[in-house]
Scaffold this active site. Sequence first.
Site, PDB file in Angstrom:
ATOM      1  N   VAL A  15       0.835  -1.200   0.000  1.00 33.65           N
ATOM      2  CA  VAL A  15       0.000   0.000   0.000  1.00 33.65           C
ATOM      3  C   VAL A  15       0.872   1.252   0.000  1.00 33.65           C
ATOM      4  O   VAL A  15       0.653   2.185  -0.774  1.00 33.65           O
ATOM      5  CB  VAL A  15      -0.954   0.010   1.219  1.00 33.65           C
ATOM      6  CG1 VAL A  15      -1.756   1.300   1.248  1.00 33.65           C
ATOM      7  CG2 VAL A  15      -1.881  -1.187   1.181  1.00 33.65           C
ATOM      8  N   LYS A  39      10.406  -1.189  10.113  1.00 32.26           N
ATOM      9  CA  LYS A  39      10.903  -2.030  11.202  1.00 32.26           C
ATOM     10  C   LYS A  39      12.286  -2.569  10.855  1.00 32.26           C
ATOM     11  O   LYS A  39      13.175  -2.608  11.687  1.00 32.26           O
ATOM     12  CB  LYS A  39       9.915  -3.192  11.416  1.00 32.26           C
ATOM     13  CG  LYS A  39       9.771  -3.572  12.874  1.00 32.26           C
ATOM     14  CD  LYS A  39       8.438  -4.226  13.218  1.00 32.26           C
ATOM     15  CE  LYS A  39       8.167  -5.518  12.498  1.00 32.26           C
ATOM     16  NZ  LYS A  39       6.923  -6.149  12.987  1.00 32.26           N
ATOM     17  N   LYS A  97      -8.501  -1.403  10.906  1.00 33.58           N
ATOM     18  CA  LYS A  97      -9.861  -1.547  11.449  1.00 33.58           C
ATOM     19  C   LYS A  97      -9.881  -2.049  12.886  1.00 33.58           C
ATOM     20  O   LYS A  97     -10.681  -1.635  13.698  1.00 33.58           O
ATOM     21  CB  LYS A  97     -10.694  -2.466  10.556  1.00 33.58           C
ATOM     22  CG  LYS A  97     -10.115  -3.849  10.382  1.00 33.58           C
ATOM     23  CD  LYS A  97     -10.223  -4.344   8.966  1.00 33.58           C
ATOM     24  CE  LYS A  97      -9.214  -3.609   8.103  1.00 33.58           C
ATOM     25  NZ  LYS A  97      -8.930  -4.188   6.807  1.00 33.58           N
ATOM     26  N   ILE A 128     -14.564   1.141  -1.401  1.00 38.98           N
ATOM     27  CA  ILE A 128     -15.928   1.685  -1.369  1.00 38.98           C
ATOM     28  C   ILE A 128     -15.985   2.867  -0.391  1.00 38.98           C
ATOM     29  O   ILE A 128     -15.639   2.706   0.772  1.00 38.98           O
ATOM     30  CB  ILE A 128     -16.954   0.617  -0.933  1.00 38.98           C
ATOM     31  CG1 ILE A 128     -16.860  -0.616  -1.840  1.00 38.98           C
ATOM     32  CG2 ILE A 128     -18.357   1.191  -0.928  1.00 38.98           C
ATOM     33  CD1 ILE A 128     -17.775  -1.760  -1.408  1.00 38.98           C
ATOM     34  N   GLY A 179      -2.736 -15.766  -1.934  1.00 37.93           N
ATOM     35  CA  GLY A 179      -2.563 -14.596  -1.087  1.00 37.93           C
ATOM     36  C   GLY A 179      -3.847 -13.877  -0.721  1.00 37.93           C
ATOM     37  O   GLY A 179      -3.821 -12.793  -0.160  1.00 37.93           O
ATOM     38  N   GLU A 182      -4.921 -15.293   4.773  1.00 34.42           N
ATOM     39  CA  GLU A 182      -3.704 -15.381   5.580  1.00 34.42           C
ATOM     40  C   GLU A 182      -3.392 -16.834   5.929  1.00 34.42           C
ATOM     41  O   GLU A 182      -4.261 -17.699   5.877  1.00 34.42           O
ATOM     42  CB  GLU A 182      -3.891 -14.599   6.893  1.00 34.42           C
ATOM     43  CG  GLU A 182      -4.348 -13.179   6.741  1.00 34.42           C
ATOM     44  CD  GLU A 182      -3.253 -12.248   6.235  1.00 34.42           C
ATOM     45  OE1 GLU A 182      -2.072 -12.565   6.450  1.00 34.42           O
ATOM     46  OE2 GLU A 182      -3.584 -11.247   5.583  1.00 34.42           O
ATOM     47  N   ASP A 193     -12.770  -9.879  11.309  1.00 31.17           N
ATOM     48  CA  ASP A 193     -12.453  -8.733  10.446  1.00 31.17           C
ATOM     49  C   ASP A 193     -13.712  -7.945  10.043  1.00 31.17           C
ATOM     50  O   ASP A 193     -13.770  -6.727  10.241  1.00 31.17           O
ATOM     51  CB  ASP A 193     -11.664  -9.229   9.216  1.00 31.17           C
ATOM     52  CG  ASP A 193     -11.494  -8.149   8.174  1.00 31.17           C
ATOM     53  OD1 ASP A 193     -10.501  -7.410   8.227  1.00 31.17           O
ATOM     54  OD2 ASP A 193     -12.373  -8.037   7.288  1.00 31.17           O
ATOM     55  N   LYS A 197     -15.040  -3.913  11.109  1.00 27.37           N
ATOM     56  CA  LYS A 197     -15.557  -2.935  10.145  1.00 27.37           C
ATOM     57  C   LYS A 197     -16.978  -2.507  10.520  1.00 27.37           C
ATOM     58  O   LYS A 197     -17.342  -1.339  10.415  1.00 27.37           O
ATOM     59  CB  LYS A 197     -15.532  -3.528   8.732  1.00 27.37           C
ATOM     60  CG  LYS A 197     -14.124  -3.780   8.229  1.00 27.37           C
ATOM     61  CD  LYS A 197     -14.116  -4.673   6.997  1.00 27.37           C
ATOM     62  CE  LYS A 197     -12.689  -4.917   6.515  1.00 27.37           C
ATOM     63  NZ  LYS A 197     -12.597  -6.013   5.527  1.00 27.37           N
ATOM     64  N   GLY A 294      -6.896  -5.701  -1.027  1.00 30.25           N
ATOM     65  CA  GLY A 294      -5.822  -5.527  -1.989  1.00 30.25           C
ATOM     66  C   GLY A 294      -5.163  -4.182  -1.813  1.00 30.25           C
ATOM     67  O   GLY A 294      -5.759  -3.239  -1.300  1.00 30.25           O
TER      68      GLY A 294
END
Lengths: 413, 413
Positions: A15, A39, A97, A128, A179, A182, A193, A197, A294
């Site tokens: 990202v 890191k 999130k 979105i 991918g 996880e 998850d 949200k 993504g």
Amino acid sequence: MSKKIKLGLFGFGCVGQGLYNVLNQTEGIKAEILKICIKNADKKRALPAEYFTVEKNEILFNDDINVVVEMIDDAEAAFEIVKTALQNGKAVVTANKKMIADHFVELYELQQQYNVPLLYEASACASIPIIRNLEEYYDNDLLGAVEGIFNGSTNYILTKIFKDNIDFATALKQAQDIGFAETDPTLDVEAYDPKYKLCIILAHTFGLFVKPEEVFNYGIQNLSTFDIQYANEKGYKIKLVAFCRKVDNKIVAGVLPRFIKPENKLYNIENEYNGILVESAFTESQFFAGKGAGSNPTGSAVLSDISALTYNYKYEYKKHNRGAKVELTDNFSVDLYVRYSTANPIDTKLFSKIKESYANTDSAYVVGTINFSDLRKSDLLKRKDINLIVAADSKFEAIQNNVASSKEAVEIC
Amino acid sequence: MSKKIKLGLFGFGCVGQGLYNVLNQTEGIKAEILKICIKNADKKRALPAEYFTVEKNEILFNDDINVVVEMIDDAEAAFEIVKTALQNGKAVVTANKKMIADHFVELYELQQQYNVPLLYEASACASIPIIRNLEEYYDNDLLGAVEGIFNGSTNYILTKIFKDNIDFATALKQAQDIGFAETDPTLDVEAYDPKYKLCIILAHTFGLFVKPEEVFNYGIQNLSTFDIQYANEKGYKIKLVAFCRKVDNKIVAGVLPRFIKPENKLYNIENEYNGILVESAFTESQFFAGKGAGSNPTGSAVLSDISALTYNYKYEYKKHNRGAKVELTDNFSVDLYVRYSTANPIDTKLFSKIKESYANTDSAYVVGTINFSDLRKSDLLKRKDINLIVAADSKFEAIQNNVASSKEAVEIC
């Protein structure tokens, strides 16, 4: 008019790199990256070494930096970064999130106290623009419900199952291989998850801050070939649906798998796409769809937040600040498909009404109406031989004196 | 913080009455109606007589009124009202797409000159917040295309045709009977209405102000049972699609019927619903859907604009003000289905490539690649025995030295 943004980044994965590229390509957004905190100092990077630091205070206490973009995985470390940044008067953009859901009230208060914006469009359904729309466009008290597919990984798995006619384990393995899931898929598969949200959506839909622990989540981990066959025979798909809905002036919310009919707009939301239905008194049903996962979809939402900061945009939390009292309730009824091993029957007294039942030598199911608060206390939730799926035509009805109120009954179509 | 809105209304039909009701019901929006200007003083009204006037200046020159909501049909009369209101420092909310498209540059300049906002979310696709999203969320130069179903009446007609297997004339009659099409349906059926909306979308997508005359529109008036059968055999539907798209740094735009495959998100947009696909470099394809016509969806958009005015919102026309030079071009190729009477052949030299051709004793068709600028000059457009439909897999490609550039080729899926 629009101010120049000087960015400090935490994390430089896909990202972050996408963000760097797009900022270089677009003249429209006046923002530049000054420093990136990483890191691992030894990893080879696409940018010159002077961009990077391993010392977070080089960003957090850097007076030239006015916006911090937080893109690290660890929710607690992220919270400390965001908190310090806000306390130092820096605006923050994040996609984290879990961090937001875990610390929502604190983050809300930090924004008020230090009068700096925290934007997090990328945290819910990536590309979105749902938070911005709930906040700005549906900024009235006419919203009735927001529900949809909030998790791309499980939607990818469910799409594979129904398209290729494979079982859950095989589909999960395929998603991991490319991918889309996880190595430890618990957060997605067990619906944590989408629950994080949903907590964010709840604040911007109904002005309600809730802890993730208060919201029910049940994932797709127990999905069996029997369940899939049941869906196929009825012409349904199964989708993992997060929902929040005003029922009798209280709010019902949760994440559960649901049977979806072809006429439901979520039916065609496939692969890593997310889809959201917004119900409002005057607009009736509005629908939003786009990629929910993504690096590019996430990056685009981060970019939009950065752009919004150039004109000093901040969330006003209008529904919350309006001060109308709303609260979460579990006291509502839902129609549920419960599949179990025939050898290990369930207590059907849980259901106020049984609409369908079936058993063969291995598997059995009941479709019936259940009080959601009874469900949450039930030991059905712990059994591995059981699966729960909301019925395609389920209503969410308030329960008053053990009688379902028909007044507030709403159909989900 | 948020300012109190005192409204003057022009027109009091369904939308106006709905607006009155919702303002009474919602505490969230601080707005009240002071005066309503109507044409017919004798008509019985649901509100006390003191609300009404037939004299427009009682609103336009009333210092207590700070927001004018214009909801009359006549585009020229509406423009005079809006102009005077803006000149008198009053913010304006309107749903009048023809008025905006016809006078867009003047309206833009009036807003700058008098520093007052003109909001018109309801003018394009009613309840779908497309303008606000293009303006605020996609406020960068990464947008590649916006296309979709912008007209509810024709979509209702096309839905009936494919669902009930009826012909165009019967479906039009049915739509007129239930009020989904006007007695004179030309504006909808010949695609003028979606073209006006496209002109508005063009300004907020690419910063381009164009006159409606510059934009090509071809409606569904010549749709024959032969065309419908062709679509059915291929498993397509036909939708009236407005499109604008960046091709080789120029903009192509128009409204034409298009064959739509089941995997296209527009396939399931039925009846009076509208659907919009937004393509951006990072988000890929975003999808919005909602009711595109009717007093409630229109009213909800008007309401959202009024609400936005309480916090001094205005369109910033960011893409236009950024000053990037963009222009409309017709110099692109499109794959087109052209159906004609076998007795009256067409000049196939129009096509640079013919992909399919067919003839029976009555009807014939060609599917081929055509230069859009040749099409616009062609006498095919005038012939009643001809129908034009964009092919399902058509690309929109720039034409350079008569060679279609593959570099900028984009697929519509």
